[in-house]
Design an enzyme around this catalytic site. Structure first.
Site, PDB file in Angstrom:
ATOM      1  N   THR A 185       0.863  -1.184   0.000  1.00  0.00           N
ATOM      2  CA  THR A 185       0.000   0.000   0.000  1.00  0.00           C
ATOM      3  C   THR A 185       0.899   1.233   0.000  1.00  0.00           C
ATOM      4  OG1 THR A 185      -0.008   0.172   2.389  1.00  0.00           O
ATOM      5  CG2 THR A 185      -1.754  -1.135   1.406  1.00  0.00           C
ATOM      6  N   GLU A 330      -6.026  -3.703   1.093  1.00  0.00           N
ATOM      7  CA  GLU A 330      -6.212  -4.677   2.171  1.00  0.00           C
ATOM      8  C   GLU A 330      -7.489  -5.502   2.030  1.00  0.00           C
ATOM      9  OE1 GLU A 330      -5.196  -1.586   2.516  1.00  0.00           O
ATOM     10  OE2 GLU A 330      -3.858  -1.307   4.231  1.00  0.00           O
ATOM     11  N   LYS A 439     -13.034  17.336  13.323  1.00  0.00           N
ATOM     12  CA  LYS A 439     -13.800  17.126  14.557  1.00  0.00           C
ATOM     13  C   LYS A 439     -14.109  18.472  15.163  1.00  0.00           C
ATOM     14  CE  LYS A 439     -12.097  12.520  15.083  1.00  0.00           C
ATOM     15  NZ  LYS A 439     -10.761  12.007  14.804  1.00  0.00           N
ATOM     16  N   TRP A 444     -18.613  15.439  13.585  1.00  0.00           N
ATOM     17  CA  TRP A 444     -17.693  15.252  12.464  1.00  0.00           C
ATOM     18  C   TRP A 444     -18.162  16.020  11.227  1.00  0.00           C
ATOM     19  CZ3 TRP A 444     -16.809   9.197  12.698  1.00  0.00           C
ATOM     20  CH2 TRP A 444     -16.050   8.914  13.850  1.00  0.00           C
TER      21      TRP A 444
HETATM   22  P1  AMP Z   1      -5.798   1.958  -1.787  1.00  0.00           P
HETATM   23  O1  AMP Z   1      -5.519   0.846  -0.850  1.00  0.00           O
HETATM   24  O2  AMP Z   1      -4.589   2.741  -2.193  1.00  0.00           O
HETATM   25  O3  AMP Z   1      -6.602   1.493  -2.963  1.00  0.00           O
HETATM   26  O4  AMP Z   1      -6.699   3.043  -1.051  1.00  0.00           O
HETATM   27  C1  AMP Z   1      -7.893   2.679  -0.421  1.00  0.00           C
HETATM   28  C2  AMP Z   1      -8.641   3.906   0.020  1.00  0.00           C
HETATM   29  O5  AMP Z   1      -9.106   4.635  -1.125  1.00  0.00           O
HETATM   30  C3  AMP Z   1      -9.888   3.595   0.798  1.00  0.00           C
HETATM   31  O6  AMP Z   1      -9.621   3.306   2.150  1.00  0.00           O
HETATM   32  C4  AMP Z   1     -10.689   4.872   0.610  1.00  0.00           C
HETATM   33  O7  AMP Z   1     -10.250   5.893   1.491  1.00  0.00           O
HETATM   34  C5  AMP Z   1     -10.341   5.270  -0.801  1.00  0.00           C
HETATM   35  N1  AMP Z   1     -11.407   4.830  -1.725  1.00  0.00           N
HETATM   36  C6  AMP Z   1     -11.410   3.751  -2.516  1.00  0.00           C
HETATM   37  N2  AMP Z   1     -12.541   3.698  -3.249  1.00  0.00           N
HETATM   38  C7  AMP Z   1     -13.288   4.770  -2.900  1.00  0.00           C
HETATM   39  C8  AMP Z   1     -14.569   5.282  -3.291  1.00  0.00           C
HETATM   40  N3  AMP Z   1     -15.310   4.693  -4.225  1.00  0.00           N
HETATM   41  N4  AMP Z   1     -15.013   6.415  -2.687  1.00  0.00           N
HETATM   42  C9  AMP Z   1     -14.266   7.047  -1.755  1.00  0.00           C
HETATM   43  N5  AMP Z   1     -13.054   6.623  -1.351  1.00  0.00           N
HETATM   44  C10 AMP Z   1     -12.569   5.504  -1.913  1.00  0.00           C
END
Ligand code: AMP
Length: 542
Positions: A185, A330, A439, A444
């Protein structure tokens, strides 16, 4: 008493066996890195994957060893995934968009032994090679005719390397919990973390992706995975497409709007999946040409929030159905998807459906979602209450590679770091990242929602909202804006635009214009960087 059914471990190479038996003549079409189109069938892909497996063993690669790829979506990349899996080794997909130092760091952390690299990335690796002592051999994904002069250690063209083995090979047999894939990640804070997928988790995740509650791919589809194989398993597509028998169209390195449009048009692509940035480019091309790629019916959009305006453009202007998907590295990565509309859609008009589609969809079997408060108390699914989003299931990480500590709460849930509400029918609505939520007075404020509205202002190119310290409210929102070229919207104009669209107490305490907002390697807004930039700033209300 145990059941009396067969032991049939969920192993990834069984997927390509199935594809070769059931859909043997189905094609994988690739726009190759070298340029020309390439076509092979699932039967041919399986044969060459068996060759890869045998050839890897000849190189001394054993179960558990890591084989890195730095590669686009192509037939060769798929052959490698199956060949590596078939001997119990692990494919480590390296994201070429990371900073070079990060690439070197993760290759060393993974202790990769071989590197399978596309022509595009040879120069990048040549610059890093002296930091990559663990790599014994570089296999360049091309043939002898296109093999470049290179200083990379033991470099060989893939086609020459592969020709040294035949396909007379039996897949190895092992436990379905054996590791198969490694993906790091790209966090905005701290070092990258390795997510280690297993055969079982990837097979189950691919099965989920074939259901209507997720991507719903079938053998009637022609699917173009725009999402790269180095992003969280390419959302399962290298596994779910052969599993479903779908015709597969691989875009290689060309991901601009025109190239994707023309490939979709030429190959009759019916379905595709990728991040909003790619779809913005495709939409621009569709608008220029006044039409959609001729067979395109559905697109899955996710990875970051898909703006409602984009969904409206696809669905209303071009008749292409959008499935807004949420997930993370993850979670294998598909957590929820929005193709399947549930009871919450009943009686909604077109605008209502678009509002619903702007939420992140629902979870398939195998993804258990909950929202909790800061004390782990589970919160109601009423569409209003927001809390920490946590997930549980067979395709969700329980701990990171080489970090022996579990990362789950007492009930076995993984904290996603996202803040969300859930509708009574199970529809997820992401409102923020937990570290970005503001916050204010114990309540929130969603930075994402303010950003989404602010970016719709015609003079705003990009917007970000961060929480700034406040003596009375703890934190209050500061809206940071990159204006469109040649524009400098007034503070009052921007705030006036937000009025009536968000709650009064959500109104930013100030607006600041800047030239550029910092981004992470994955193209997301780097809020940590922004907070550092505004470290000395004080709100006028503070
Ligand atoms: P990654 O592991 O780099 O793909 O990042 C994952 C993160 O991307 C998630 O925990 C979200 O914060 C964000 N994310 C993924 N898909 C969406 C979505 N459709 N809308 C908003 N946030 C998203």
């Amino acid at each position: 008493m145990l059941g009396l059914m067969q032991d049939w471990p969920l192993l990834l190479h069984r997927i390509i066996d199935h594809a070769a038996i059931q859909y043997g003549g189905q094609e994988i079409v690739t726009r190759s890195v070298e340029g020309p189109m390439h076509v092979e069938t699932f039967t041919q892909l399986r044969t060459r994957a068996l060759q890869v497996a045998k050839r890897l063993e000849a190189d001394g690669i054993k179960a558990g060893d890591r084989v890195a790829t730095l590669a686009w979506n192509t037939w060769r990349h798929m052959e490698i995934w199956y060949g590596v899996a078939g001997i119990g080794a692990i494919t480590h997909t390296v994201n070429p968009r990371l900073f070079p130092e990060q690439i070197a760091w993760i290759i060393n952390h993974a202790e990769d032994r071989l590197m399978m690299v596309d022509l595009t990335f040879v120069p990048l690796l040549e610059k890093l090679a002296d930091k990559l002592g663990c790599i014994e051999k570089y296999i360049v994904l091309t043939d002898a005719a296109h093999m470049p002069q290179t200083s990379l250690r033991n470099a060989v063209a893939y086609e020459d390397w592969l020709a040294e083995a035949d396909a007379d090979f039996e897949w190895q047999a092992f436990d379905e919990n054996t590791a198969a894939g490694l993906c790091y990640t790209s966090g905005t804070t701290g070092l990258p973390k390795g997510v280690l997928y297993s055969h079982r988790s990837n097979v189950l995740h691919a099965m989920q992706a074939c259901t209507p509650a997720s991507l719903g791919v079938t053998s009637l589809d022609t699917v173009l995975p725009v999402v790269p194989m180095f992003h969280a398993n390419a959302w399962s597509l290298a596994f779910s497409l052969p599993m479903a028998g779908a015709r597969t169209v691989m875009p290689g390195p060309k991901l601009d709007g025109d190239s994707v449009f023309e490939l979709m048009d030429a190959e009759g692509v019916t379905m595709s999946a990728g991040v909003p940035t790619v779809w913005k480019m495709l939409l621009d091309t569709m608008r220029e040409r006044g039409r959609k790629p001729k067979a395109l019916k559905r697109v899955a959009i996710g990875g970051s929030a898909c703006p409602r305006g984009m969904i409206a453009a696809f669905q209303r202007d071009f008749g292409v159905e959008v499935g807004h998907a949420w997930g993370m590295t993850e979670t294998s990565p598909i957590g929820t998807c929005g193709f399947e509309l549930r009871s919450g859609a009943k009686g909604l008009d077109e605008e209502g459906i678009l509002d619903l589609k702007a939420k992140q969809g629902t979870a398939p079997f195998g993804v258990e979602l909950v929202i909790t408060d800061d004390n782990d108390k589970h919160l109601p699914w009423d569409g209003k209450t927001v809390g920490r989003l946590k997930v549980r299931g067979p395709c969700i990480t329980k701990s990171y590679f080489k970090e022996d500590k579990p990362v789950l709460d007492a009930l076995g849930y993984f904290d996603t770091g996202d803040i969300a509400s859930i509708d009574p029918d199970g529809t997820l609505c992401i409102t923020d990242r937990s570290k970005d939520v503001i916050k204010s007075g114990g309540e929130w404020i969603s930075s994402v929602q303010i950003e989404n509205i602010a970016t719709a202002h015609p003079d705003v190119h990009e917007a970000a909202v961060i929480g700034m310290a406040h003596p009375k409210w703890d934190e209050r929102p500061l809206l940071i804006i990159v204006p469109e070229k040649g524009k400098s919207p007034a503070r009052e104009d921007i705030l006036g635009y937000l009025e009536g669209k968000i709650a009064k107490w959500w109104m930013p305490d100030d607006v600041q214009l800047i030239e550029e907002i910092p981004h992470t390697a994955a193209g997301k807004i780097n809020k940590l960087g922004l907070r550092e930039k505004f470290a000395d700033y004080k709100l006028p209300t503070a």
